[in-house]
Design a protein around this motif. Structure first.
Motif, PDB file in Angstrom:
ATOM      1  N   ALA A  97      -4.873  80.440 -22.241  1.00  0.00           N
ATOM      2  CA  ALA A  97      -5.958  81.433 -22.281  1.00  0.00           C
ATOM      3  C   ALA A  97      -6.117  81.966 -23.813  1.00  0.00           C
ATOM      4  O   ALA A  97      -7.133  82.389 -24.226  1.00  0.00           O
ATOM      5  CB  ALA A  97      -5.612  82.591 -21.371  1.00  0.00           C
ATOM      6  N   THR A  98      -5.009  82.216 -24.461  1.00  0.00           N
ATOM      7  CA  THR A  98      -5.142  82.647 -25.926  1.00  0.00           C
ATOM      8  C   THR A  98      -5.997  81.643 -26.664  1.00  0.00           C
ATOM      9  O   THR A  98      -6.725  82.004 -27.515  1.00  0.00           O
ATOM     10  CB  THR A  98      -3.551  82.815 -26.687  1.00  0.00           C
ATOM     11  OG1 THR A  98      -3.155  84.047 -25.768  1.00  0.00           O
ATOM     12  CG2 THR A  98      -3.732  83.115 -28.096  1.00  0.00           C
ATOM     13  N   LEU A 369      -5.687 100.212 -22.476  1.00  0.00           N
ATOM     14  CA  LEU A 369      -5.549 100.342 -21.018  1.00  0.00           C
ATOM     15  C   LEU A 369      -5.095  98.707 -20.764  1.00  0.00           C
ATOM     16  O   LEU A 369      -4.753  98.784 -19.409  1.00  0.00           O
ATOM     17  CB  LEU A 369      -7.173 100.225 -20.460  1.00  0.00           C
ATOM     18  CG  LEU A 369      -7.696 101.624 -20.847  1.00  0.00           C
ATOM     19  CD1 LEU A 369      -9.320 101.682 -20.365  1.00  0.00           C
ATOM     20  CD2 LEU A 369      -6.843 102.814 -19.952  1.00  0.00           C
ATOM     21  N   GLY A 370      -5.372  97.872 -21.452  1.00  0.00           N
ATOM     22  CA  GLY A 370      -4.784  96.432 -21.105  1.00  0.00           C
ATOM     23  C   GLY A 370      -5.468  95.641 -21.954  1.00  0.00           C
ATOM     24  O   GLY A 370      -6.047  95.716 -22.928  1.00  0.00           O
ATOM     25  N   GLY A 374     -13.484  89.265 -22.386  1.00  0.00           N
ATOM     26  CA  GLY A 374     -14.315  88.677 -23.538  1.00  0.00           C
ATOM     27  C   GLY A 374     -15.387  89.705 -24.017  1.00  0.00           C
ATOM     28  O   GLY A 374     -15.649  89.647 -25.221  1.00  0.00           O
ATOM     29  N   PHE A 375     -15.974  90.510 -23.341  1.00  0.00           N
ATOM     30  CA  PHE A 375     -17.059  91.428 -23.622  1.00  0.00           C
ATOM     31  C   PHE A 375     -16.155  92.255 -24.778  1.00  0.00           C
ATOM     32  O   PHE A 375     -16.806  92.740 -25.694  1.00  0.00           O
ATOM     33  CB  PHE A 375     -17.462  92.194 -22.549  1.00  0.00           C
ATOM     34  CG  PHE A 375     -18.380  93.613 -22.864  1.00  0.00           C
ATOM     35  CD1 PHE A 375     -19.538  93.141 -23.597  1.00  0.00           C
ATOM     36  CD2 PHE A 375     -17.866  94.611 -23.044  1.00  0.00           C
ATOM     37  CE1 PHE A 375     -20.558  94.142 -23.756  1.00  0.00           C
ATOM     38  CE2 PHE A 375     -18.857  95.828 -23.351  1.00  0.00           C
ATOM     39  CZ  PHE A 375     -20.228  95.565 -23.817  1.00  0.00           C
ATOM     40  N   VAL A 477     -10.517  95.205 -17.541  1.00  0.00           N
ATOM     41  CA  VAL A 477      -9.631  94.769 -18.537  1.00  0.00           C
ATOM     42  C   VAL A 477      -9.248  93.228 -17.800  1.00  0.00           C
ATOM     43  O   VAL A 477      -9.538  93.174 -16.735  1.00  0.00           O
ATOM     44  CB  VAL A 477      -8.277  95.458 -18.979  1.00  0.00           C
ATOM     45  CG1 VAL A 477      -8.731  96.566 -19.630  1.00  0.00           C
ATOM     46  CG2 VAL A 477      -7.672  96.012 -17.361  1.00  0.00           C
ATOM     47  N   ALA A 478      -8.574  92.388 -18.622  1.00  0.00           N
ATOM     48  CA  ALA A 478      -8.312  90.934 -18.163  1.00  0.00           C
ATOM     49  C   ALA A 478      -7.235  90.960 -17.409  1.00  0.00           C
ATOM     50  O   ALA A 478      -6.268  91.866 -17.451  1.00  0.00           O
ATOM     51  CB  ALA A 478      -7.978  90.165 -19.290  1.00  0.00           C
ATOM     52  N   ALA A 479      -7.251  90.527 -16.061  1.00  0.00           N
ATOM     53  CA  ALA A 479      -6.193  90.249 -14.990  1.00  0.00           C
ATOM     54  C   ALA A 479      -5.276  89.044 -15.558  1.00  0.00           C
ATOM     55  O   ALA A 479      -5.807  88.286 -15.868  1.00  0.00           O
ATOM     56  CB  ALA A 479      -6.751  90.173 -13.686  1.00  0.00           C
ATOM     57  N   VAL A 480      -4.023  89.314 -15.350  1.00  0.00           N
ATOM     58  CA  VAL A 480      -3.163  88.385 -15.633  1.00  0.00           C
ATOM     59  C   VAL A 480      -2.100  88.374 -14.542  1.00  0.00           C
ATOM     60  O   VAL A 480      -1.667  89.384 -14.066  1.00  0.00           O
ATOM     61  CB  VAL A 480      -2.540  88.908 -16.987  1.00  0.00           C
ATOM     62  CG1 VAL A 480      -1.342  87.519 -17.455  1.00  0.00           C
ATOM     63  CG2 VAL A 480      -3.576  88.633 -17.972  1.00  0.00           C
TER      64      VAL A 480
END
Length: 693
Positions: A97-98, A369-370, A374-375, A477-480
């Motif tokens: 993902a990175t 926040l996390g 992409g935005f 925020v992105a979910a992981v």
């Protein structure tokens, strides 16, 4: 002129010459008795006095400037003709993902990337041994294959990759140099920054990976290898972010950066590098906040101070430039009304560019926040690109030079920073200062002073302790799935690798990395544990945000958040100003407000019933308070109001109003944080021990 005359036109010819005394007289007349010093003269956290206006008379005389530091203009001229390097930070735990995010950033205008190791990796752990640290706060770089996946498709000859490895800087050096070898990149073509920063790591993590002296020697060994084999790469970071996050003001932050830089020069000189060669291995990483002029002055002062240090070390004038990477200060980013962070990013970017940053990382607006989606990454990246390409900030050399205020601020900030640097040196150097706890003490004292200003709202944080939006909608925020990533990494790693001998060289470790030895085995003494307490990392609005979190938790638990009834007396013209003030005051703690107007105390029963509020705040003018506040408070108490407050200062009526039933006051200049904590504690929403209840 149309007649061919060469006579010049002087626009101010018909006006009297400007005179500071005349201006001062006009100002004092406009202030109507308010003391000039109180109304218009300020003092920064660094102890620097600021005037409302600066003129040619305030220009710093060359002898005074030369007493501390040389001019900053020549240093600023050394910036690349292409402007600063747009560097994006990457900390997603999944290397794949990175990689996708890195490629997107580079394709969209970024020049380089910063790769932050996860919390486990920074301590020398992999998923096998990292526990809760694995996959947290950074990329899971547990070996050369993981690094290769993260940088797949990245041309390492063109784009600088800056590593943030924490205490694992020796394994990181082995992994990066091993990856250059694996990809067949020639020594003079390899570009990158290895991020060895043992003292900064000691400050942030509580350990340098080894005893400090040994860690400094390892850092110097890495620098010597790069100097000999990879001349276009750099090894050493001087990152002052841990001190800044712990509360250091800008002068203290600069002082610690200088002291760290000098400690690293000494270590590299011991390893055989000349001061000029050692200096070329170093990149200073400084945070910049949202005070534009202070940020500009900080960077200009940093360059000048470092030039003075290198001058004292005998480095020729042409080799005294500072390699300066700037990041927007994490402590300035808010977790509330996060959209405002976009404005903070714009202001900080302007300061960094104007101050002469060589490279710049703008944190995404959701940083507090996390992980950014992409935005958020796009906005952070494009903030730089717009100011660089469309506002042309990179086209002017030292644009702030010659500003009387900026020159004064640069000089004063440099003077104070130099004093802090000298104090650290006199006490035995930066390593000793960290190990003795004096750095932690100084940062804590600076943070306490700043926290008091924020608590009283003398320093305003939009969306946090000023103009809050109580009903804000959360940002994305992105979910992981961190657990799944850690489990997959554990399965892939198997039983792990046998550790290398402690005296194995950087080259030996690079060859071992190419052969598949994992990160923990590349550590000089295996994974490490902190030896001192890490410096805390604060955010400016954290205390108010804790109260907001408590009120949000109460709403989730009970279906409603604490509520205040703002009760207006005497018509809108009389109460609107104080009702607006009270709404903002209470909102900074997460308390919502509803409005009502009281014409007759007999209405109190029905108004209280309709509002269903935990607190009533009487709002009006001083003259109406004098006539009606006591009677209205009594009527409210008789109608069942448990808490009645008043928007304004009680003055000499405090005893009378207290007897009538007024329990507290909201007013400008109060300790807003203490007031809100007491109120929410009384409501059972927040407790000093555990935050939300």
């Amino acid at each position: 002129m149309t007649d061919g005359s060469t006579e010049s036109l002087t626009l101010a010819a018909d006006f009297p010459a400007a005179d500071r005394d005349a201006w001062r007289a006009l100002v004092e007349k406009a202030l109507k008795g308010v003391p000039y010093e109180k109304a218009l003269v300020g003092e920064l956290a660094e102890g620097i006095r600021t005037e409302p206006i600066y003129t040619r008379d305030d220009a710093i005389a060359p002898p005074a400037a030369a007493r501390h530091v040389p001019s900053t203009s020549d240093a600023a001229a050394e910036r690349t003709t292409l402007g600063w390097d747009v560097r994006t930070l990457h900390a997603h735990p999944d290397p794949a993902a990175t990689n996708a995010a890195i490629l997107a950033d580079l394709a969209a205008g970024a020049n380089s990337v910063a790769l932050r190791f996860d919390a486990g990796g920074q301590l020398g752990h992999t998923a096998r041994t990292g526990g809760d640290f694995s996959g947290s706060g950074g990329v899971m770089i547990d070996g050369i294959d993981a690094l290769d996946r993260a940088l797949d498709g990245v041309y390492l000859e063109a784009a600088t990759v800056a590593l943030e490895p924490g205490a694992a800087f020796l394994p990181a050096a082995a992994l990066m140099t091993g990856l250059w070898e694996r990809r067949g990149i020639s020594s003079d073509a390899a570009r990158g920054h290895l991020g060895a920063d043992p003292l900064g790591t000691l400050a942030s993590l509580g350990t340098a990976g080894e005893p400090v002296d040994a860690a400094l020697a390892r850092m110097a060994e890495i620098a010597a290898v790069l100097h000999d084999r990879f001349p276009n790469a750099t090894a050493v970071s001087v990152d002052s972010s841990p001190y800044h996050a712990a509360g250091a003001d800008e002068a203290l932050d600069l002082g610690y950066a200088l002291a760290t830089g000098v400690a690293y020069l000494r270590a590299m000189e011991t390893a055989g590098l000349a001061p000029a060669d050692a200096a070329r291995q170093m990149v200073f990483c400084l945070p910049v906040g949202v005070d534009v002029f202070l940020g500009i002055a900080k960077l200009r002062a940093a360059r000048a101070l470092w030039a003075r240090v290198l001058e004292a070390c005998g480095v020729p004038e042409g080799g005294r430039a500072m390699s300066l990477h700037v990041t927007t200060a994490p402590r300035a980013w808010a977790g509330r009304d996060a959209w405002v962070n976009m404005l903070r990013a714009t202001v900080a970017t302007f300061a960094a560019a104007t101050g002469g940053a060589d490279s710049l990382t703008v944190l995404p607006y959701t940083h507090a926040l996390g992980l950014p989606d992409g935005f958020a990454r796009r906005i952070a990246r494009n903030t730089q690109l717009v100011l660089k390409e469309e506002s042309h900030l990179a086209r002017v050399v030292d644009p702030a030079g010659g500003s009387w205020y900026v020159e004064m601020l640069t000089d004063k900030l440099a003077e104070r920073a130099w004093g802090h640097f000298q104090a650290v040196e006199a006490a035995g150097g930066m390593a000793k200062a960290l190990l003795s706890g004096s750095v932690a003490k100084a940062c804590a004292e600076a943070w306490s002073a700043r926290e008091r200003r924020i608590a009283r709202r003398r320093e305003e944080l939009t969306g946090v302790n000023a103009f809050p939006k109580v009903d804000e909608v959360p940002v994305d925020v992105a979910a992981v799935d961190r657990d799944a990533l850690v489990a997959a990494a554990r399965e892939r790693l198997g039983d792990g690798s046998d550790p290398l001998p402690g005296d194995a060289s950087v080259e030996d470790r690079a060859r071992a990395a190419e052969a598949g030895v994992d990160l923990s085995a590349l550590m000089p003494a295996g994974p490490v544990e902190p030896e001192i307490a890490p410096l805390p990392a604060h955010r400016l609005g954290e205390a108010f945000e804790e109260l907001r979190d408590a009120c949000d938790a109460a709403q989730t638990k009970t279906g409603r958040r604490p509520r205040a009834l703002l009760l207006g007396l005497g018509g809108a013209a009389s109460y609107t100003a104080r009702a607006t003030f009270a709404r903002n005051h209470l909102g900074t703690g997460g308390i919502e407000a509803v409005d009502a107007e009281l014409d007759d105390p007999g209405q109190a029963n029905q108004i209280l019933k309709d509002a269903a509020a935990d607190l009533v705040v009487i709002c009006s003018s001083d003259s109406i308070y004098a006539d009606r506040a006591a009677a209205v408070a009594g009527a409210l108490k008789a109608a069942g109001a448990s808490r009645v407050w008043l928007a304004g200062r009680p003055g000499d009526r405090e005893a009378e109003w207290q007897a009538a039933g007024i329990d507290g006051y909201l007013f400008a200049g109060d300790d807003t944080l203490a007031t809100l904590r007491g109120l929410l504690s009384d409501l059972g929403v927040w407790s000093p021990e555990g935050g939300s209840e």
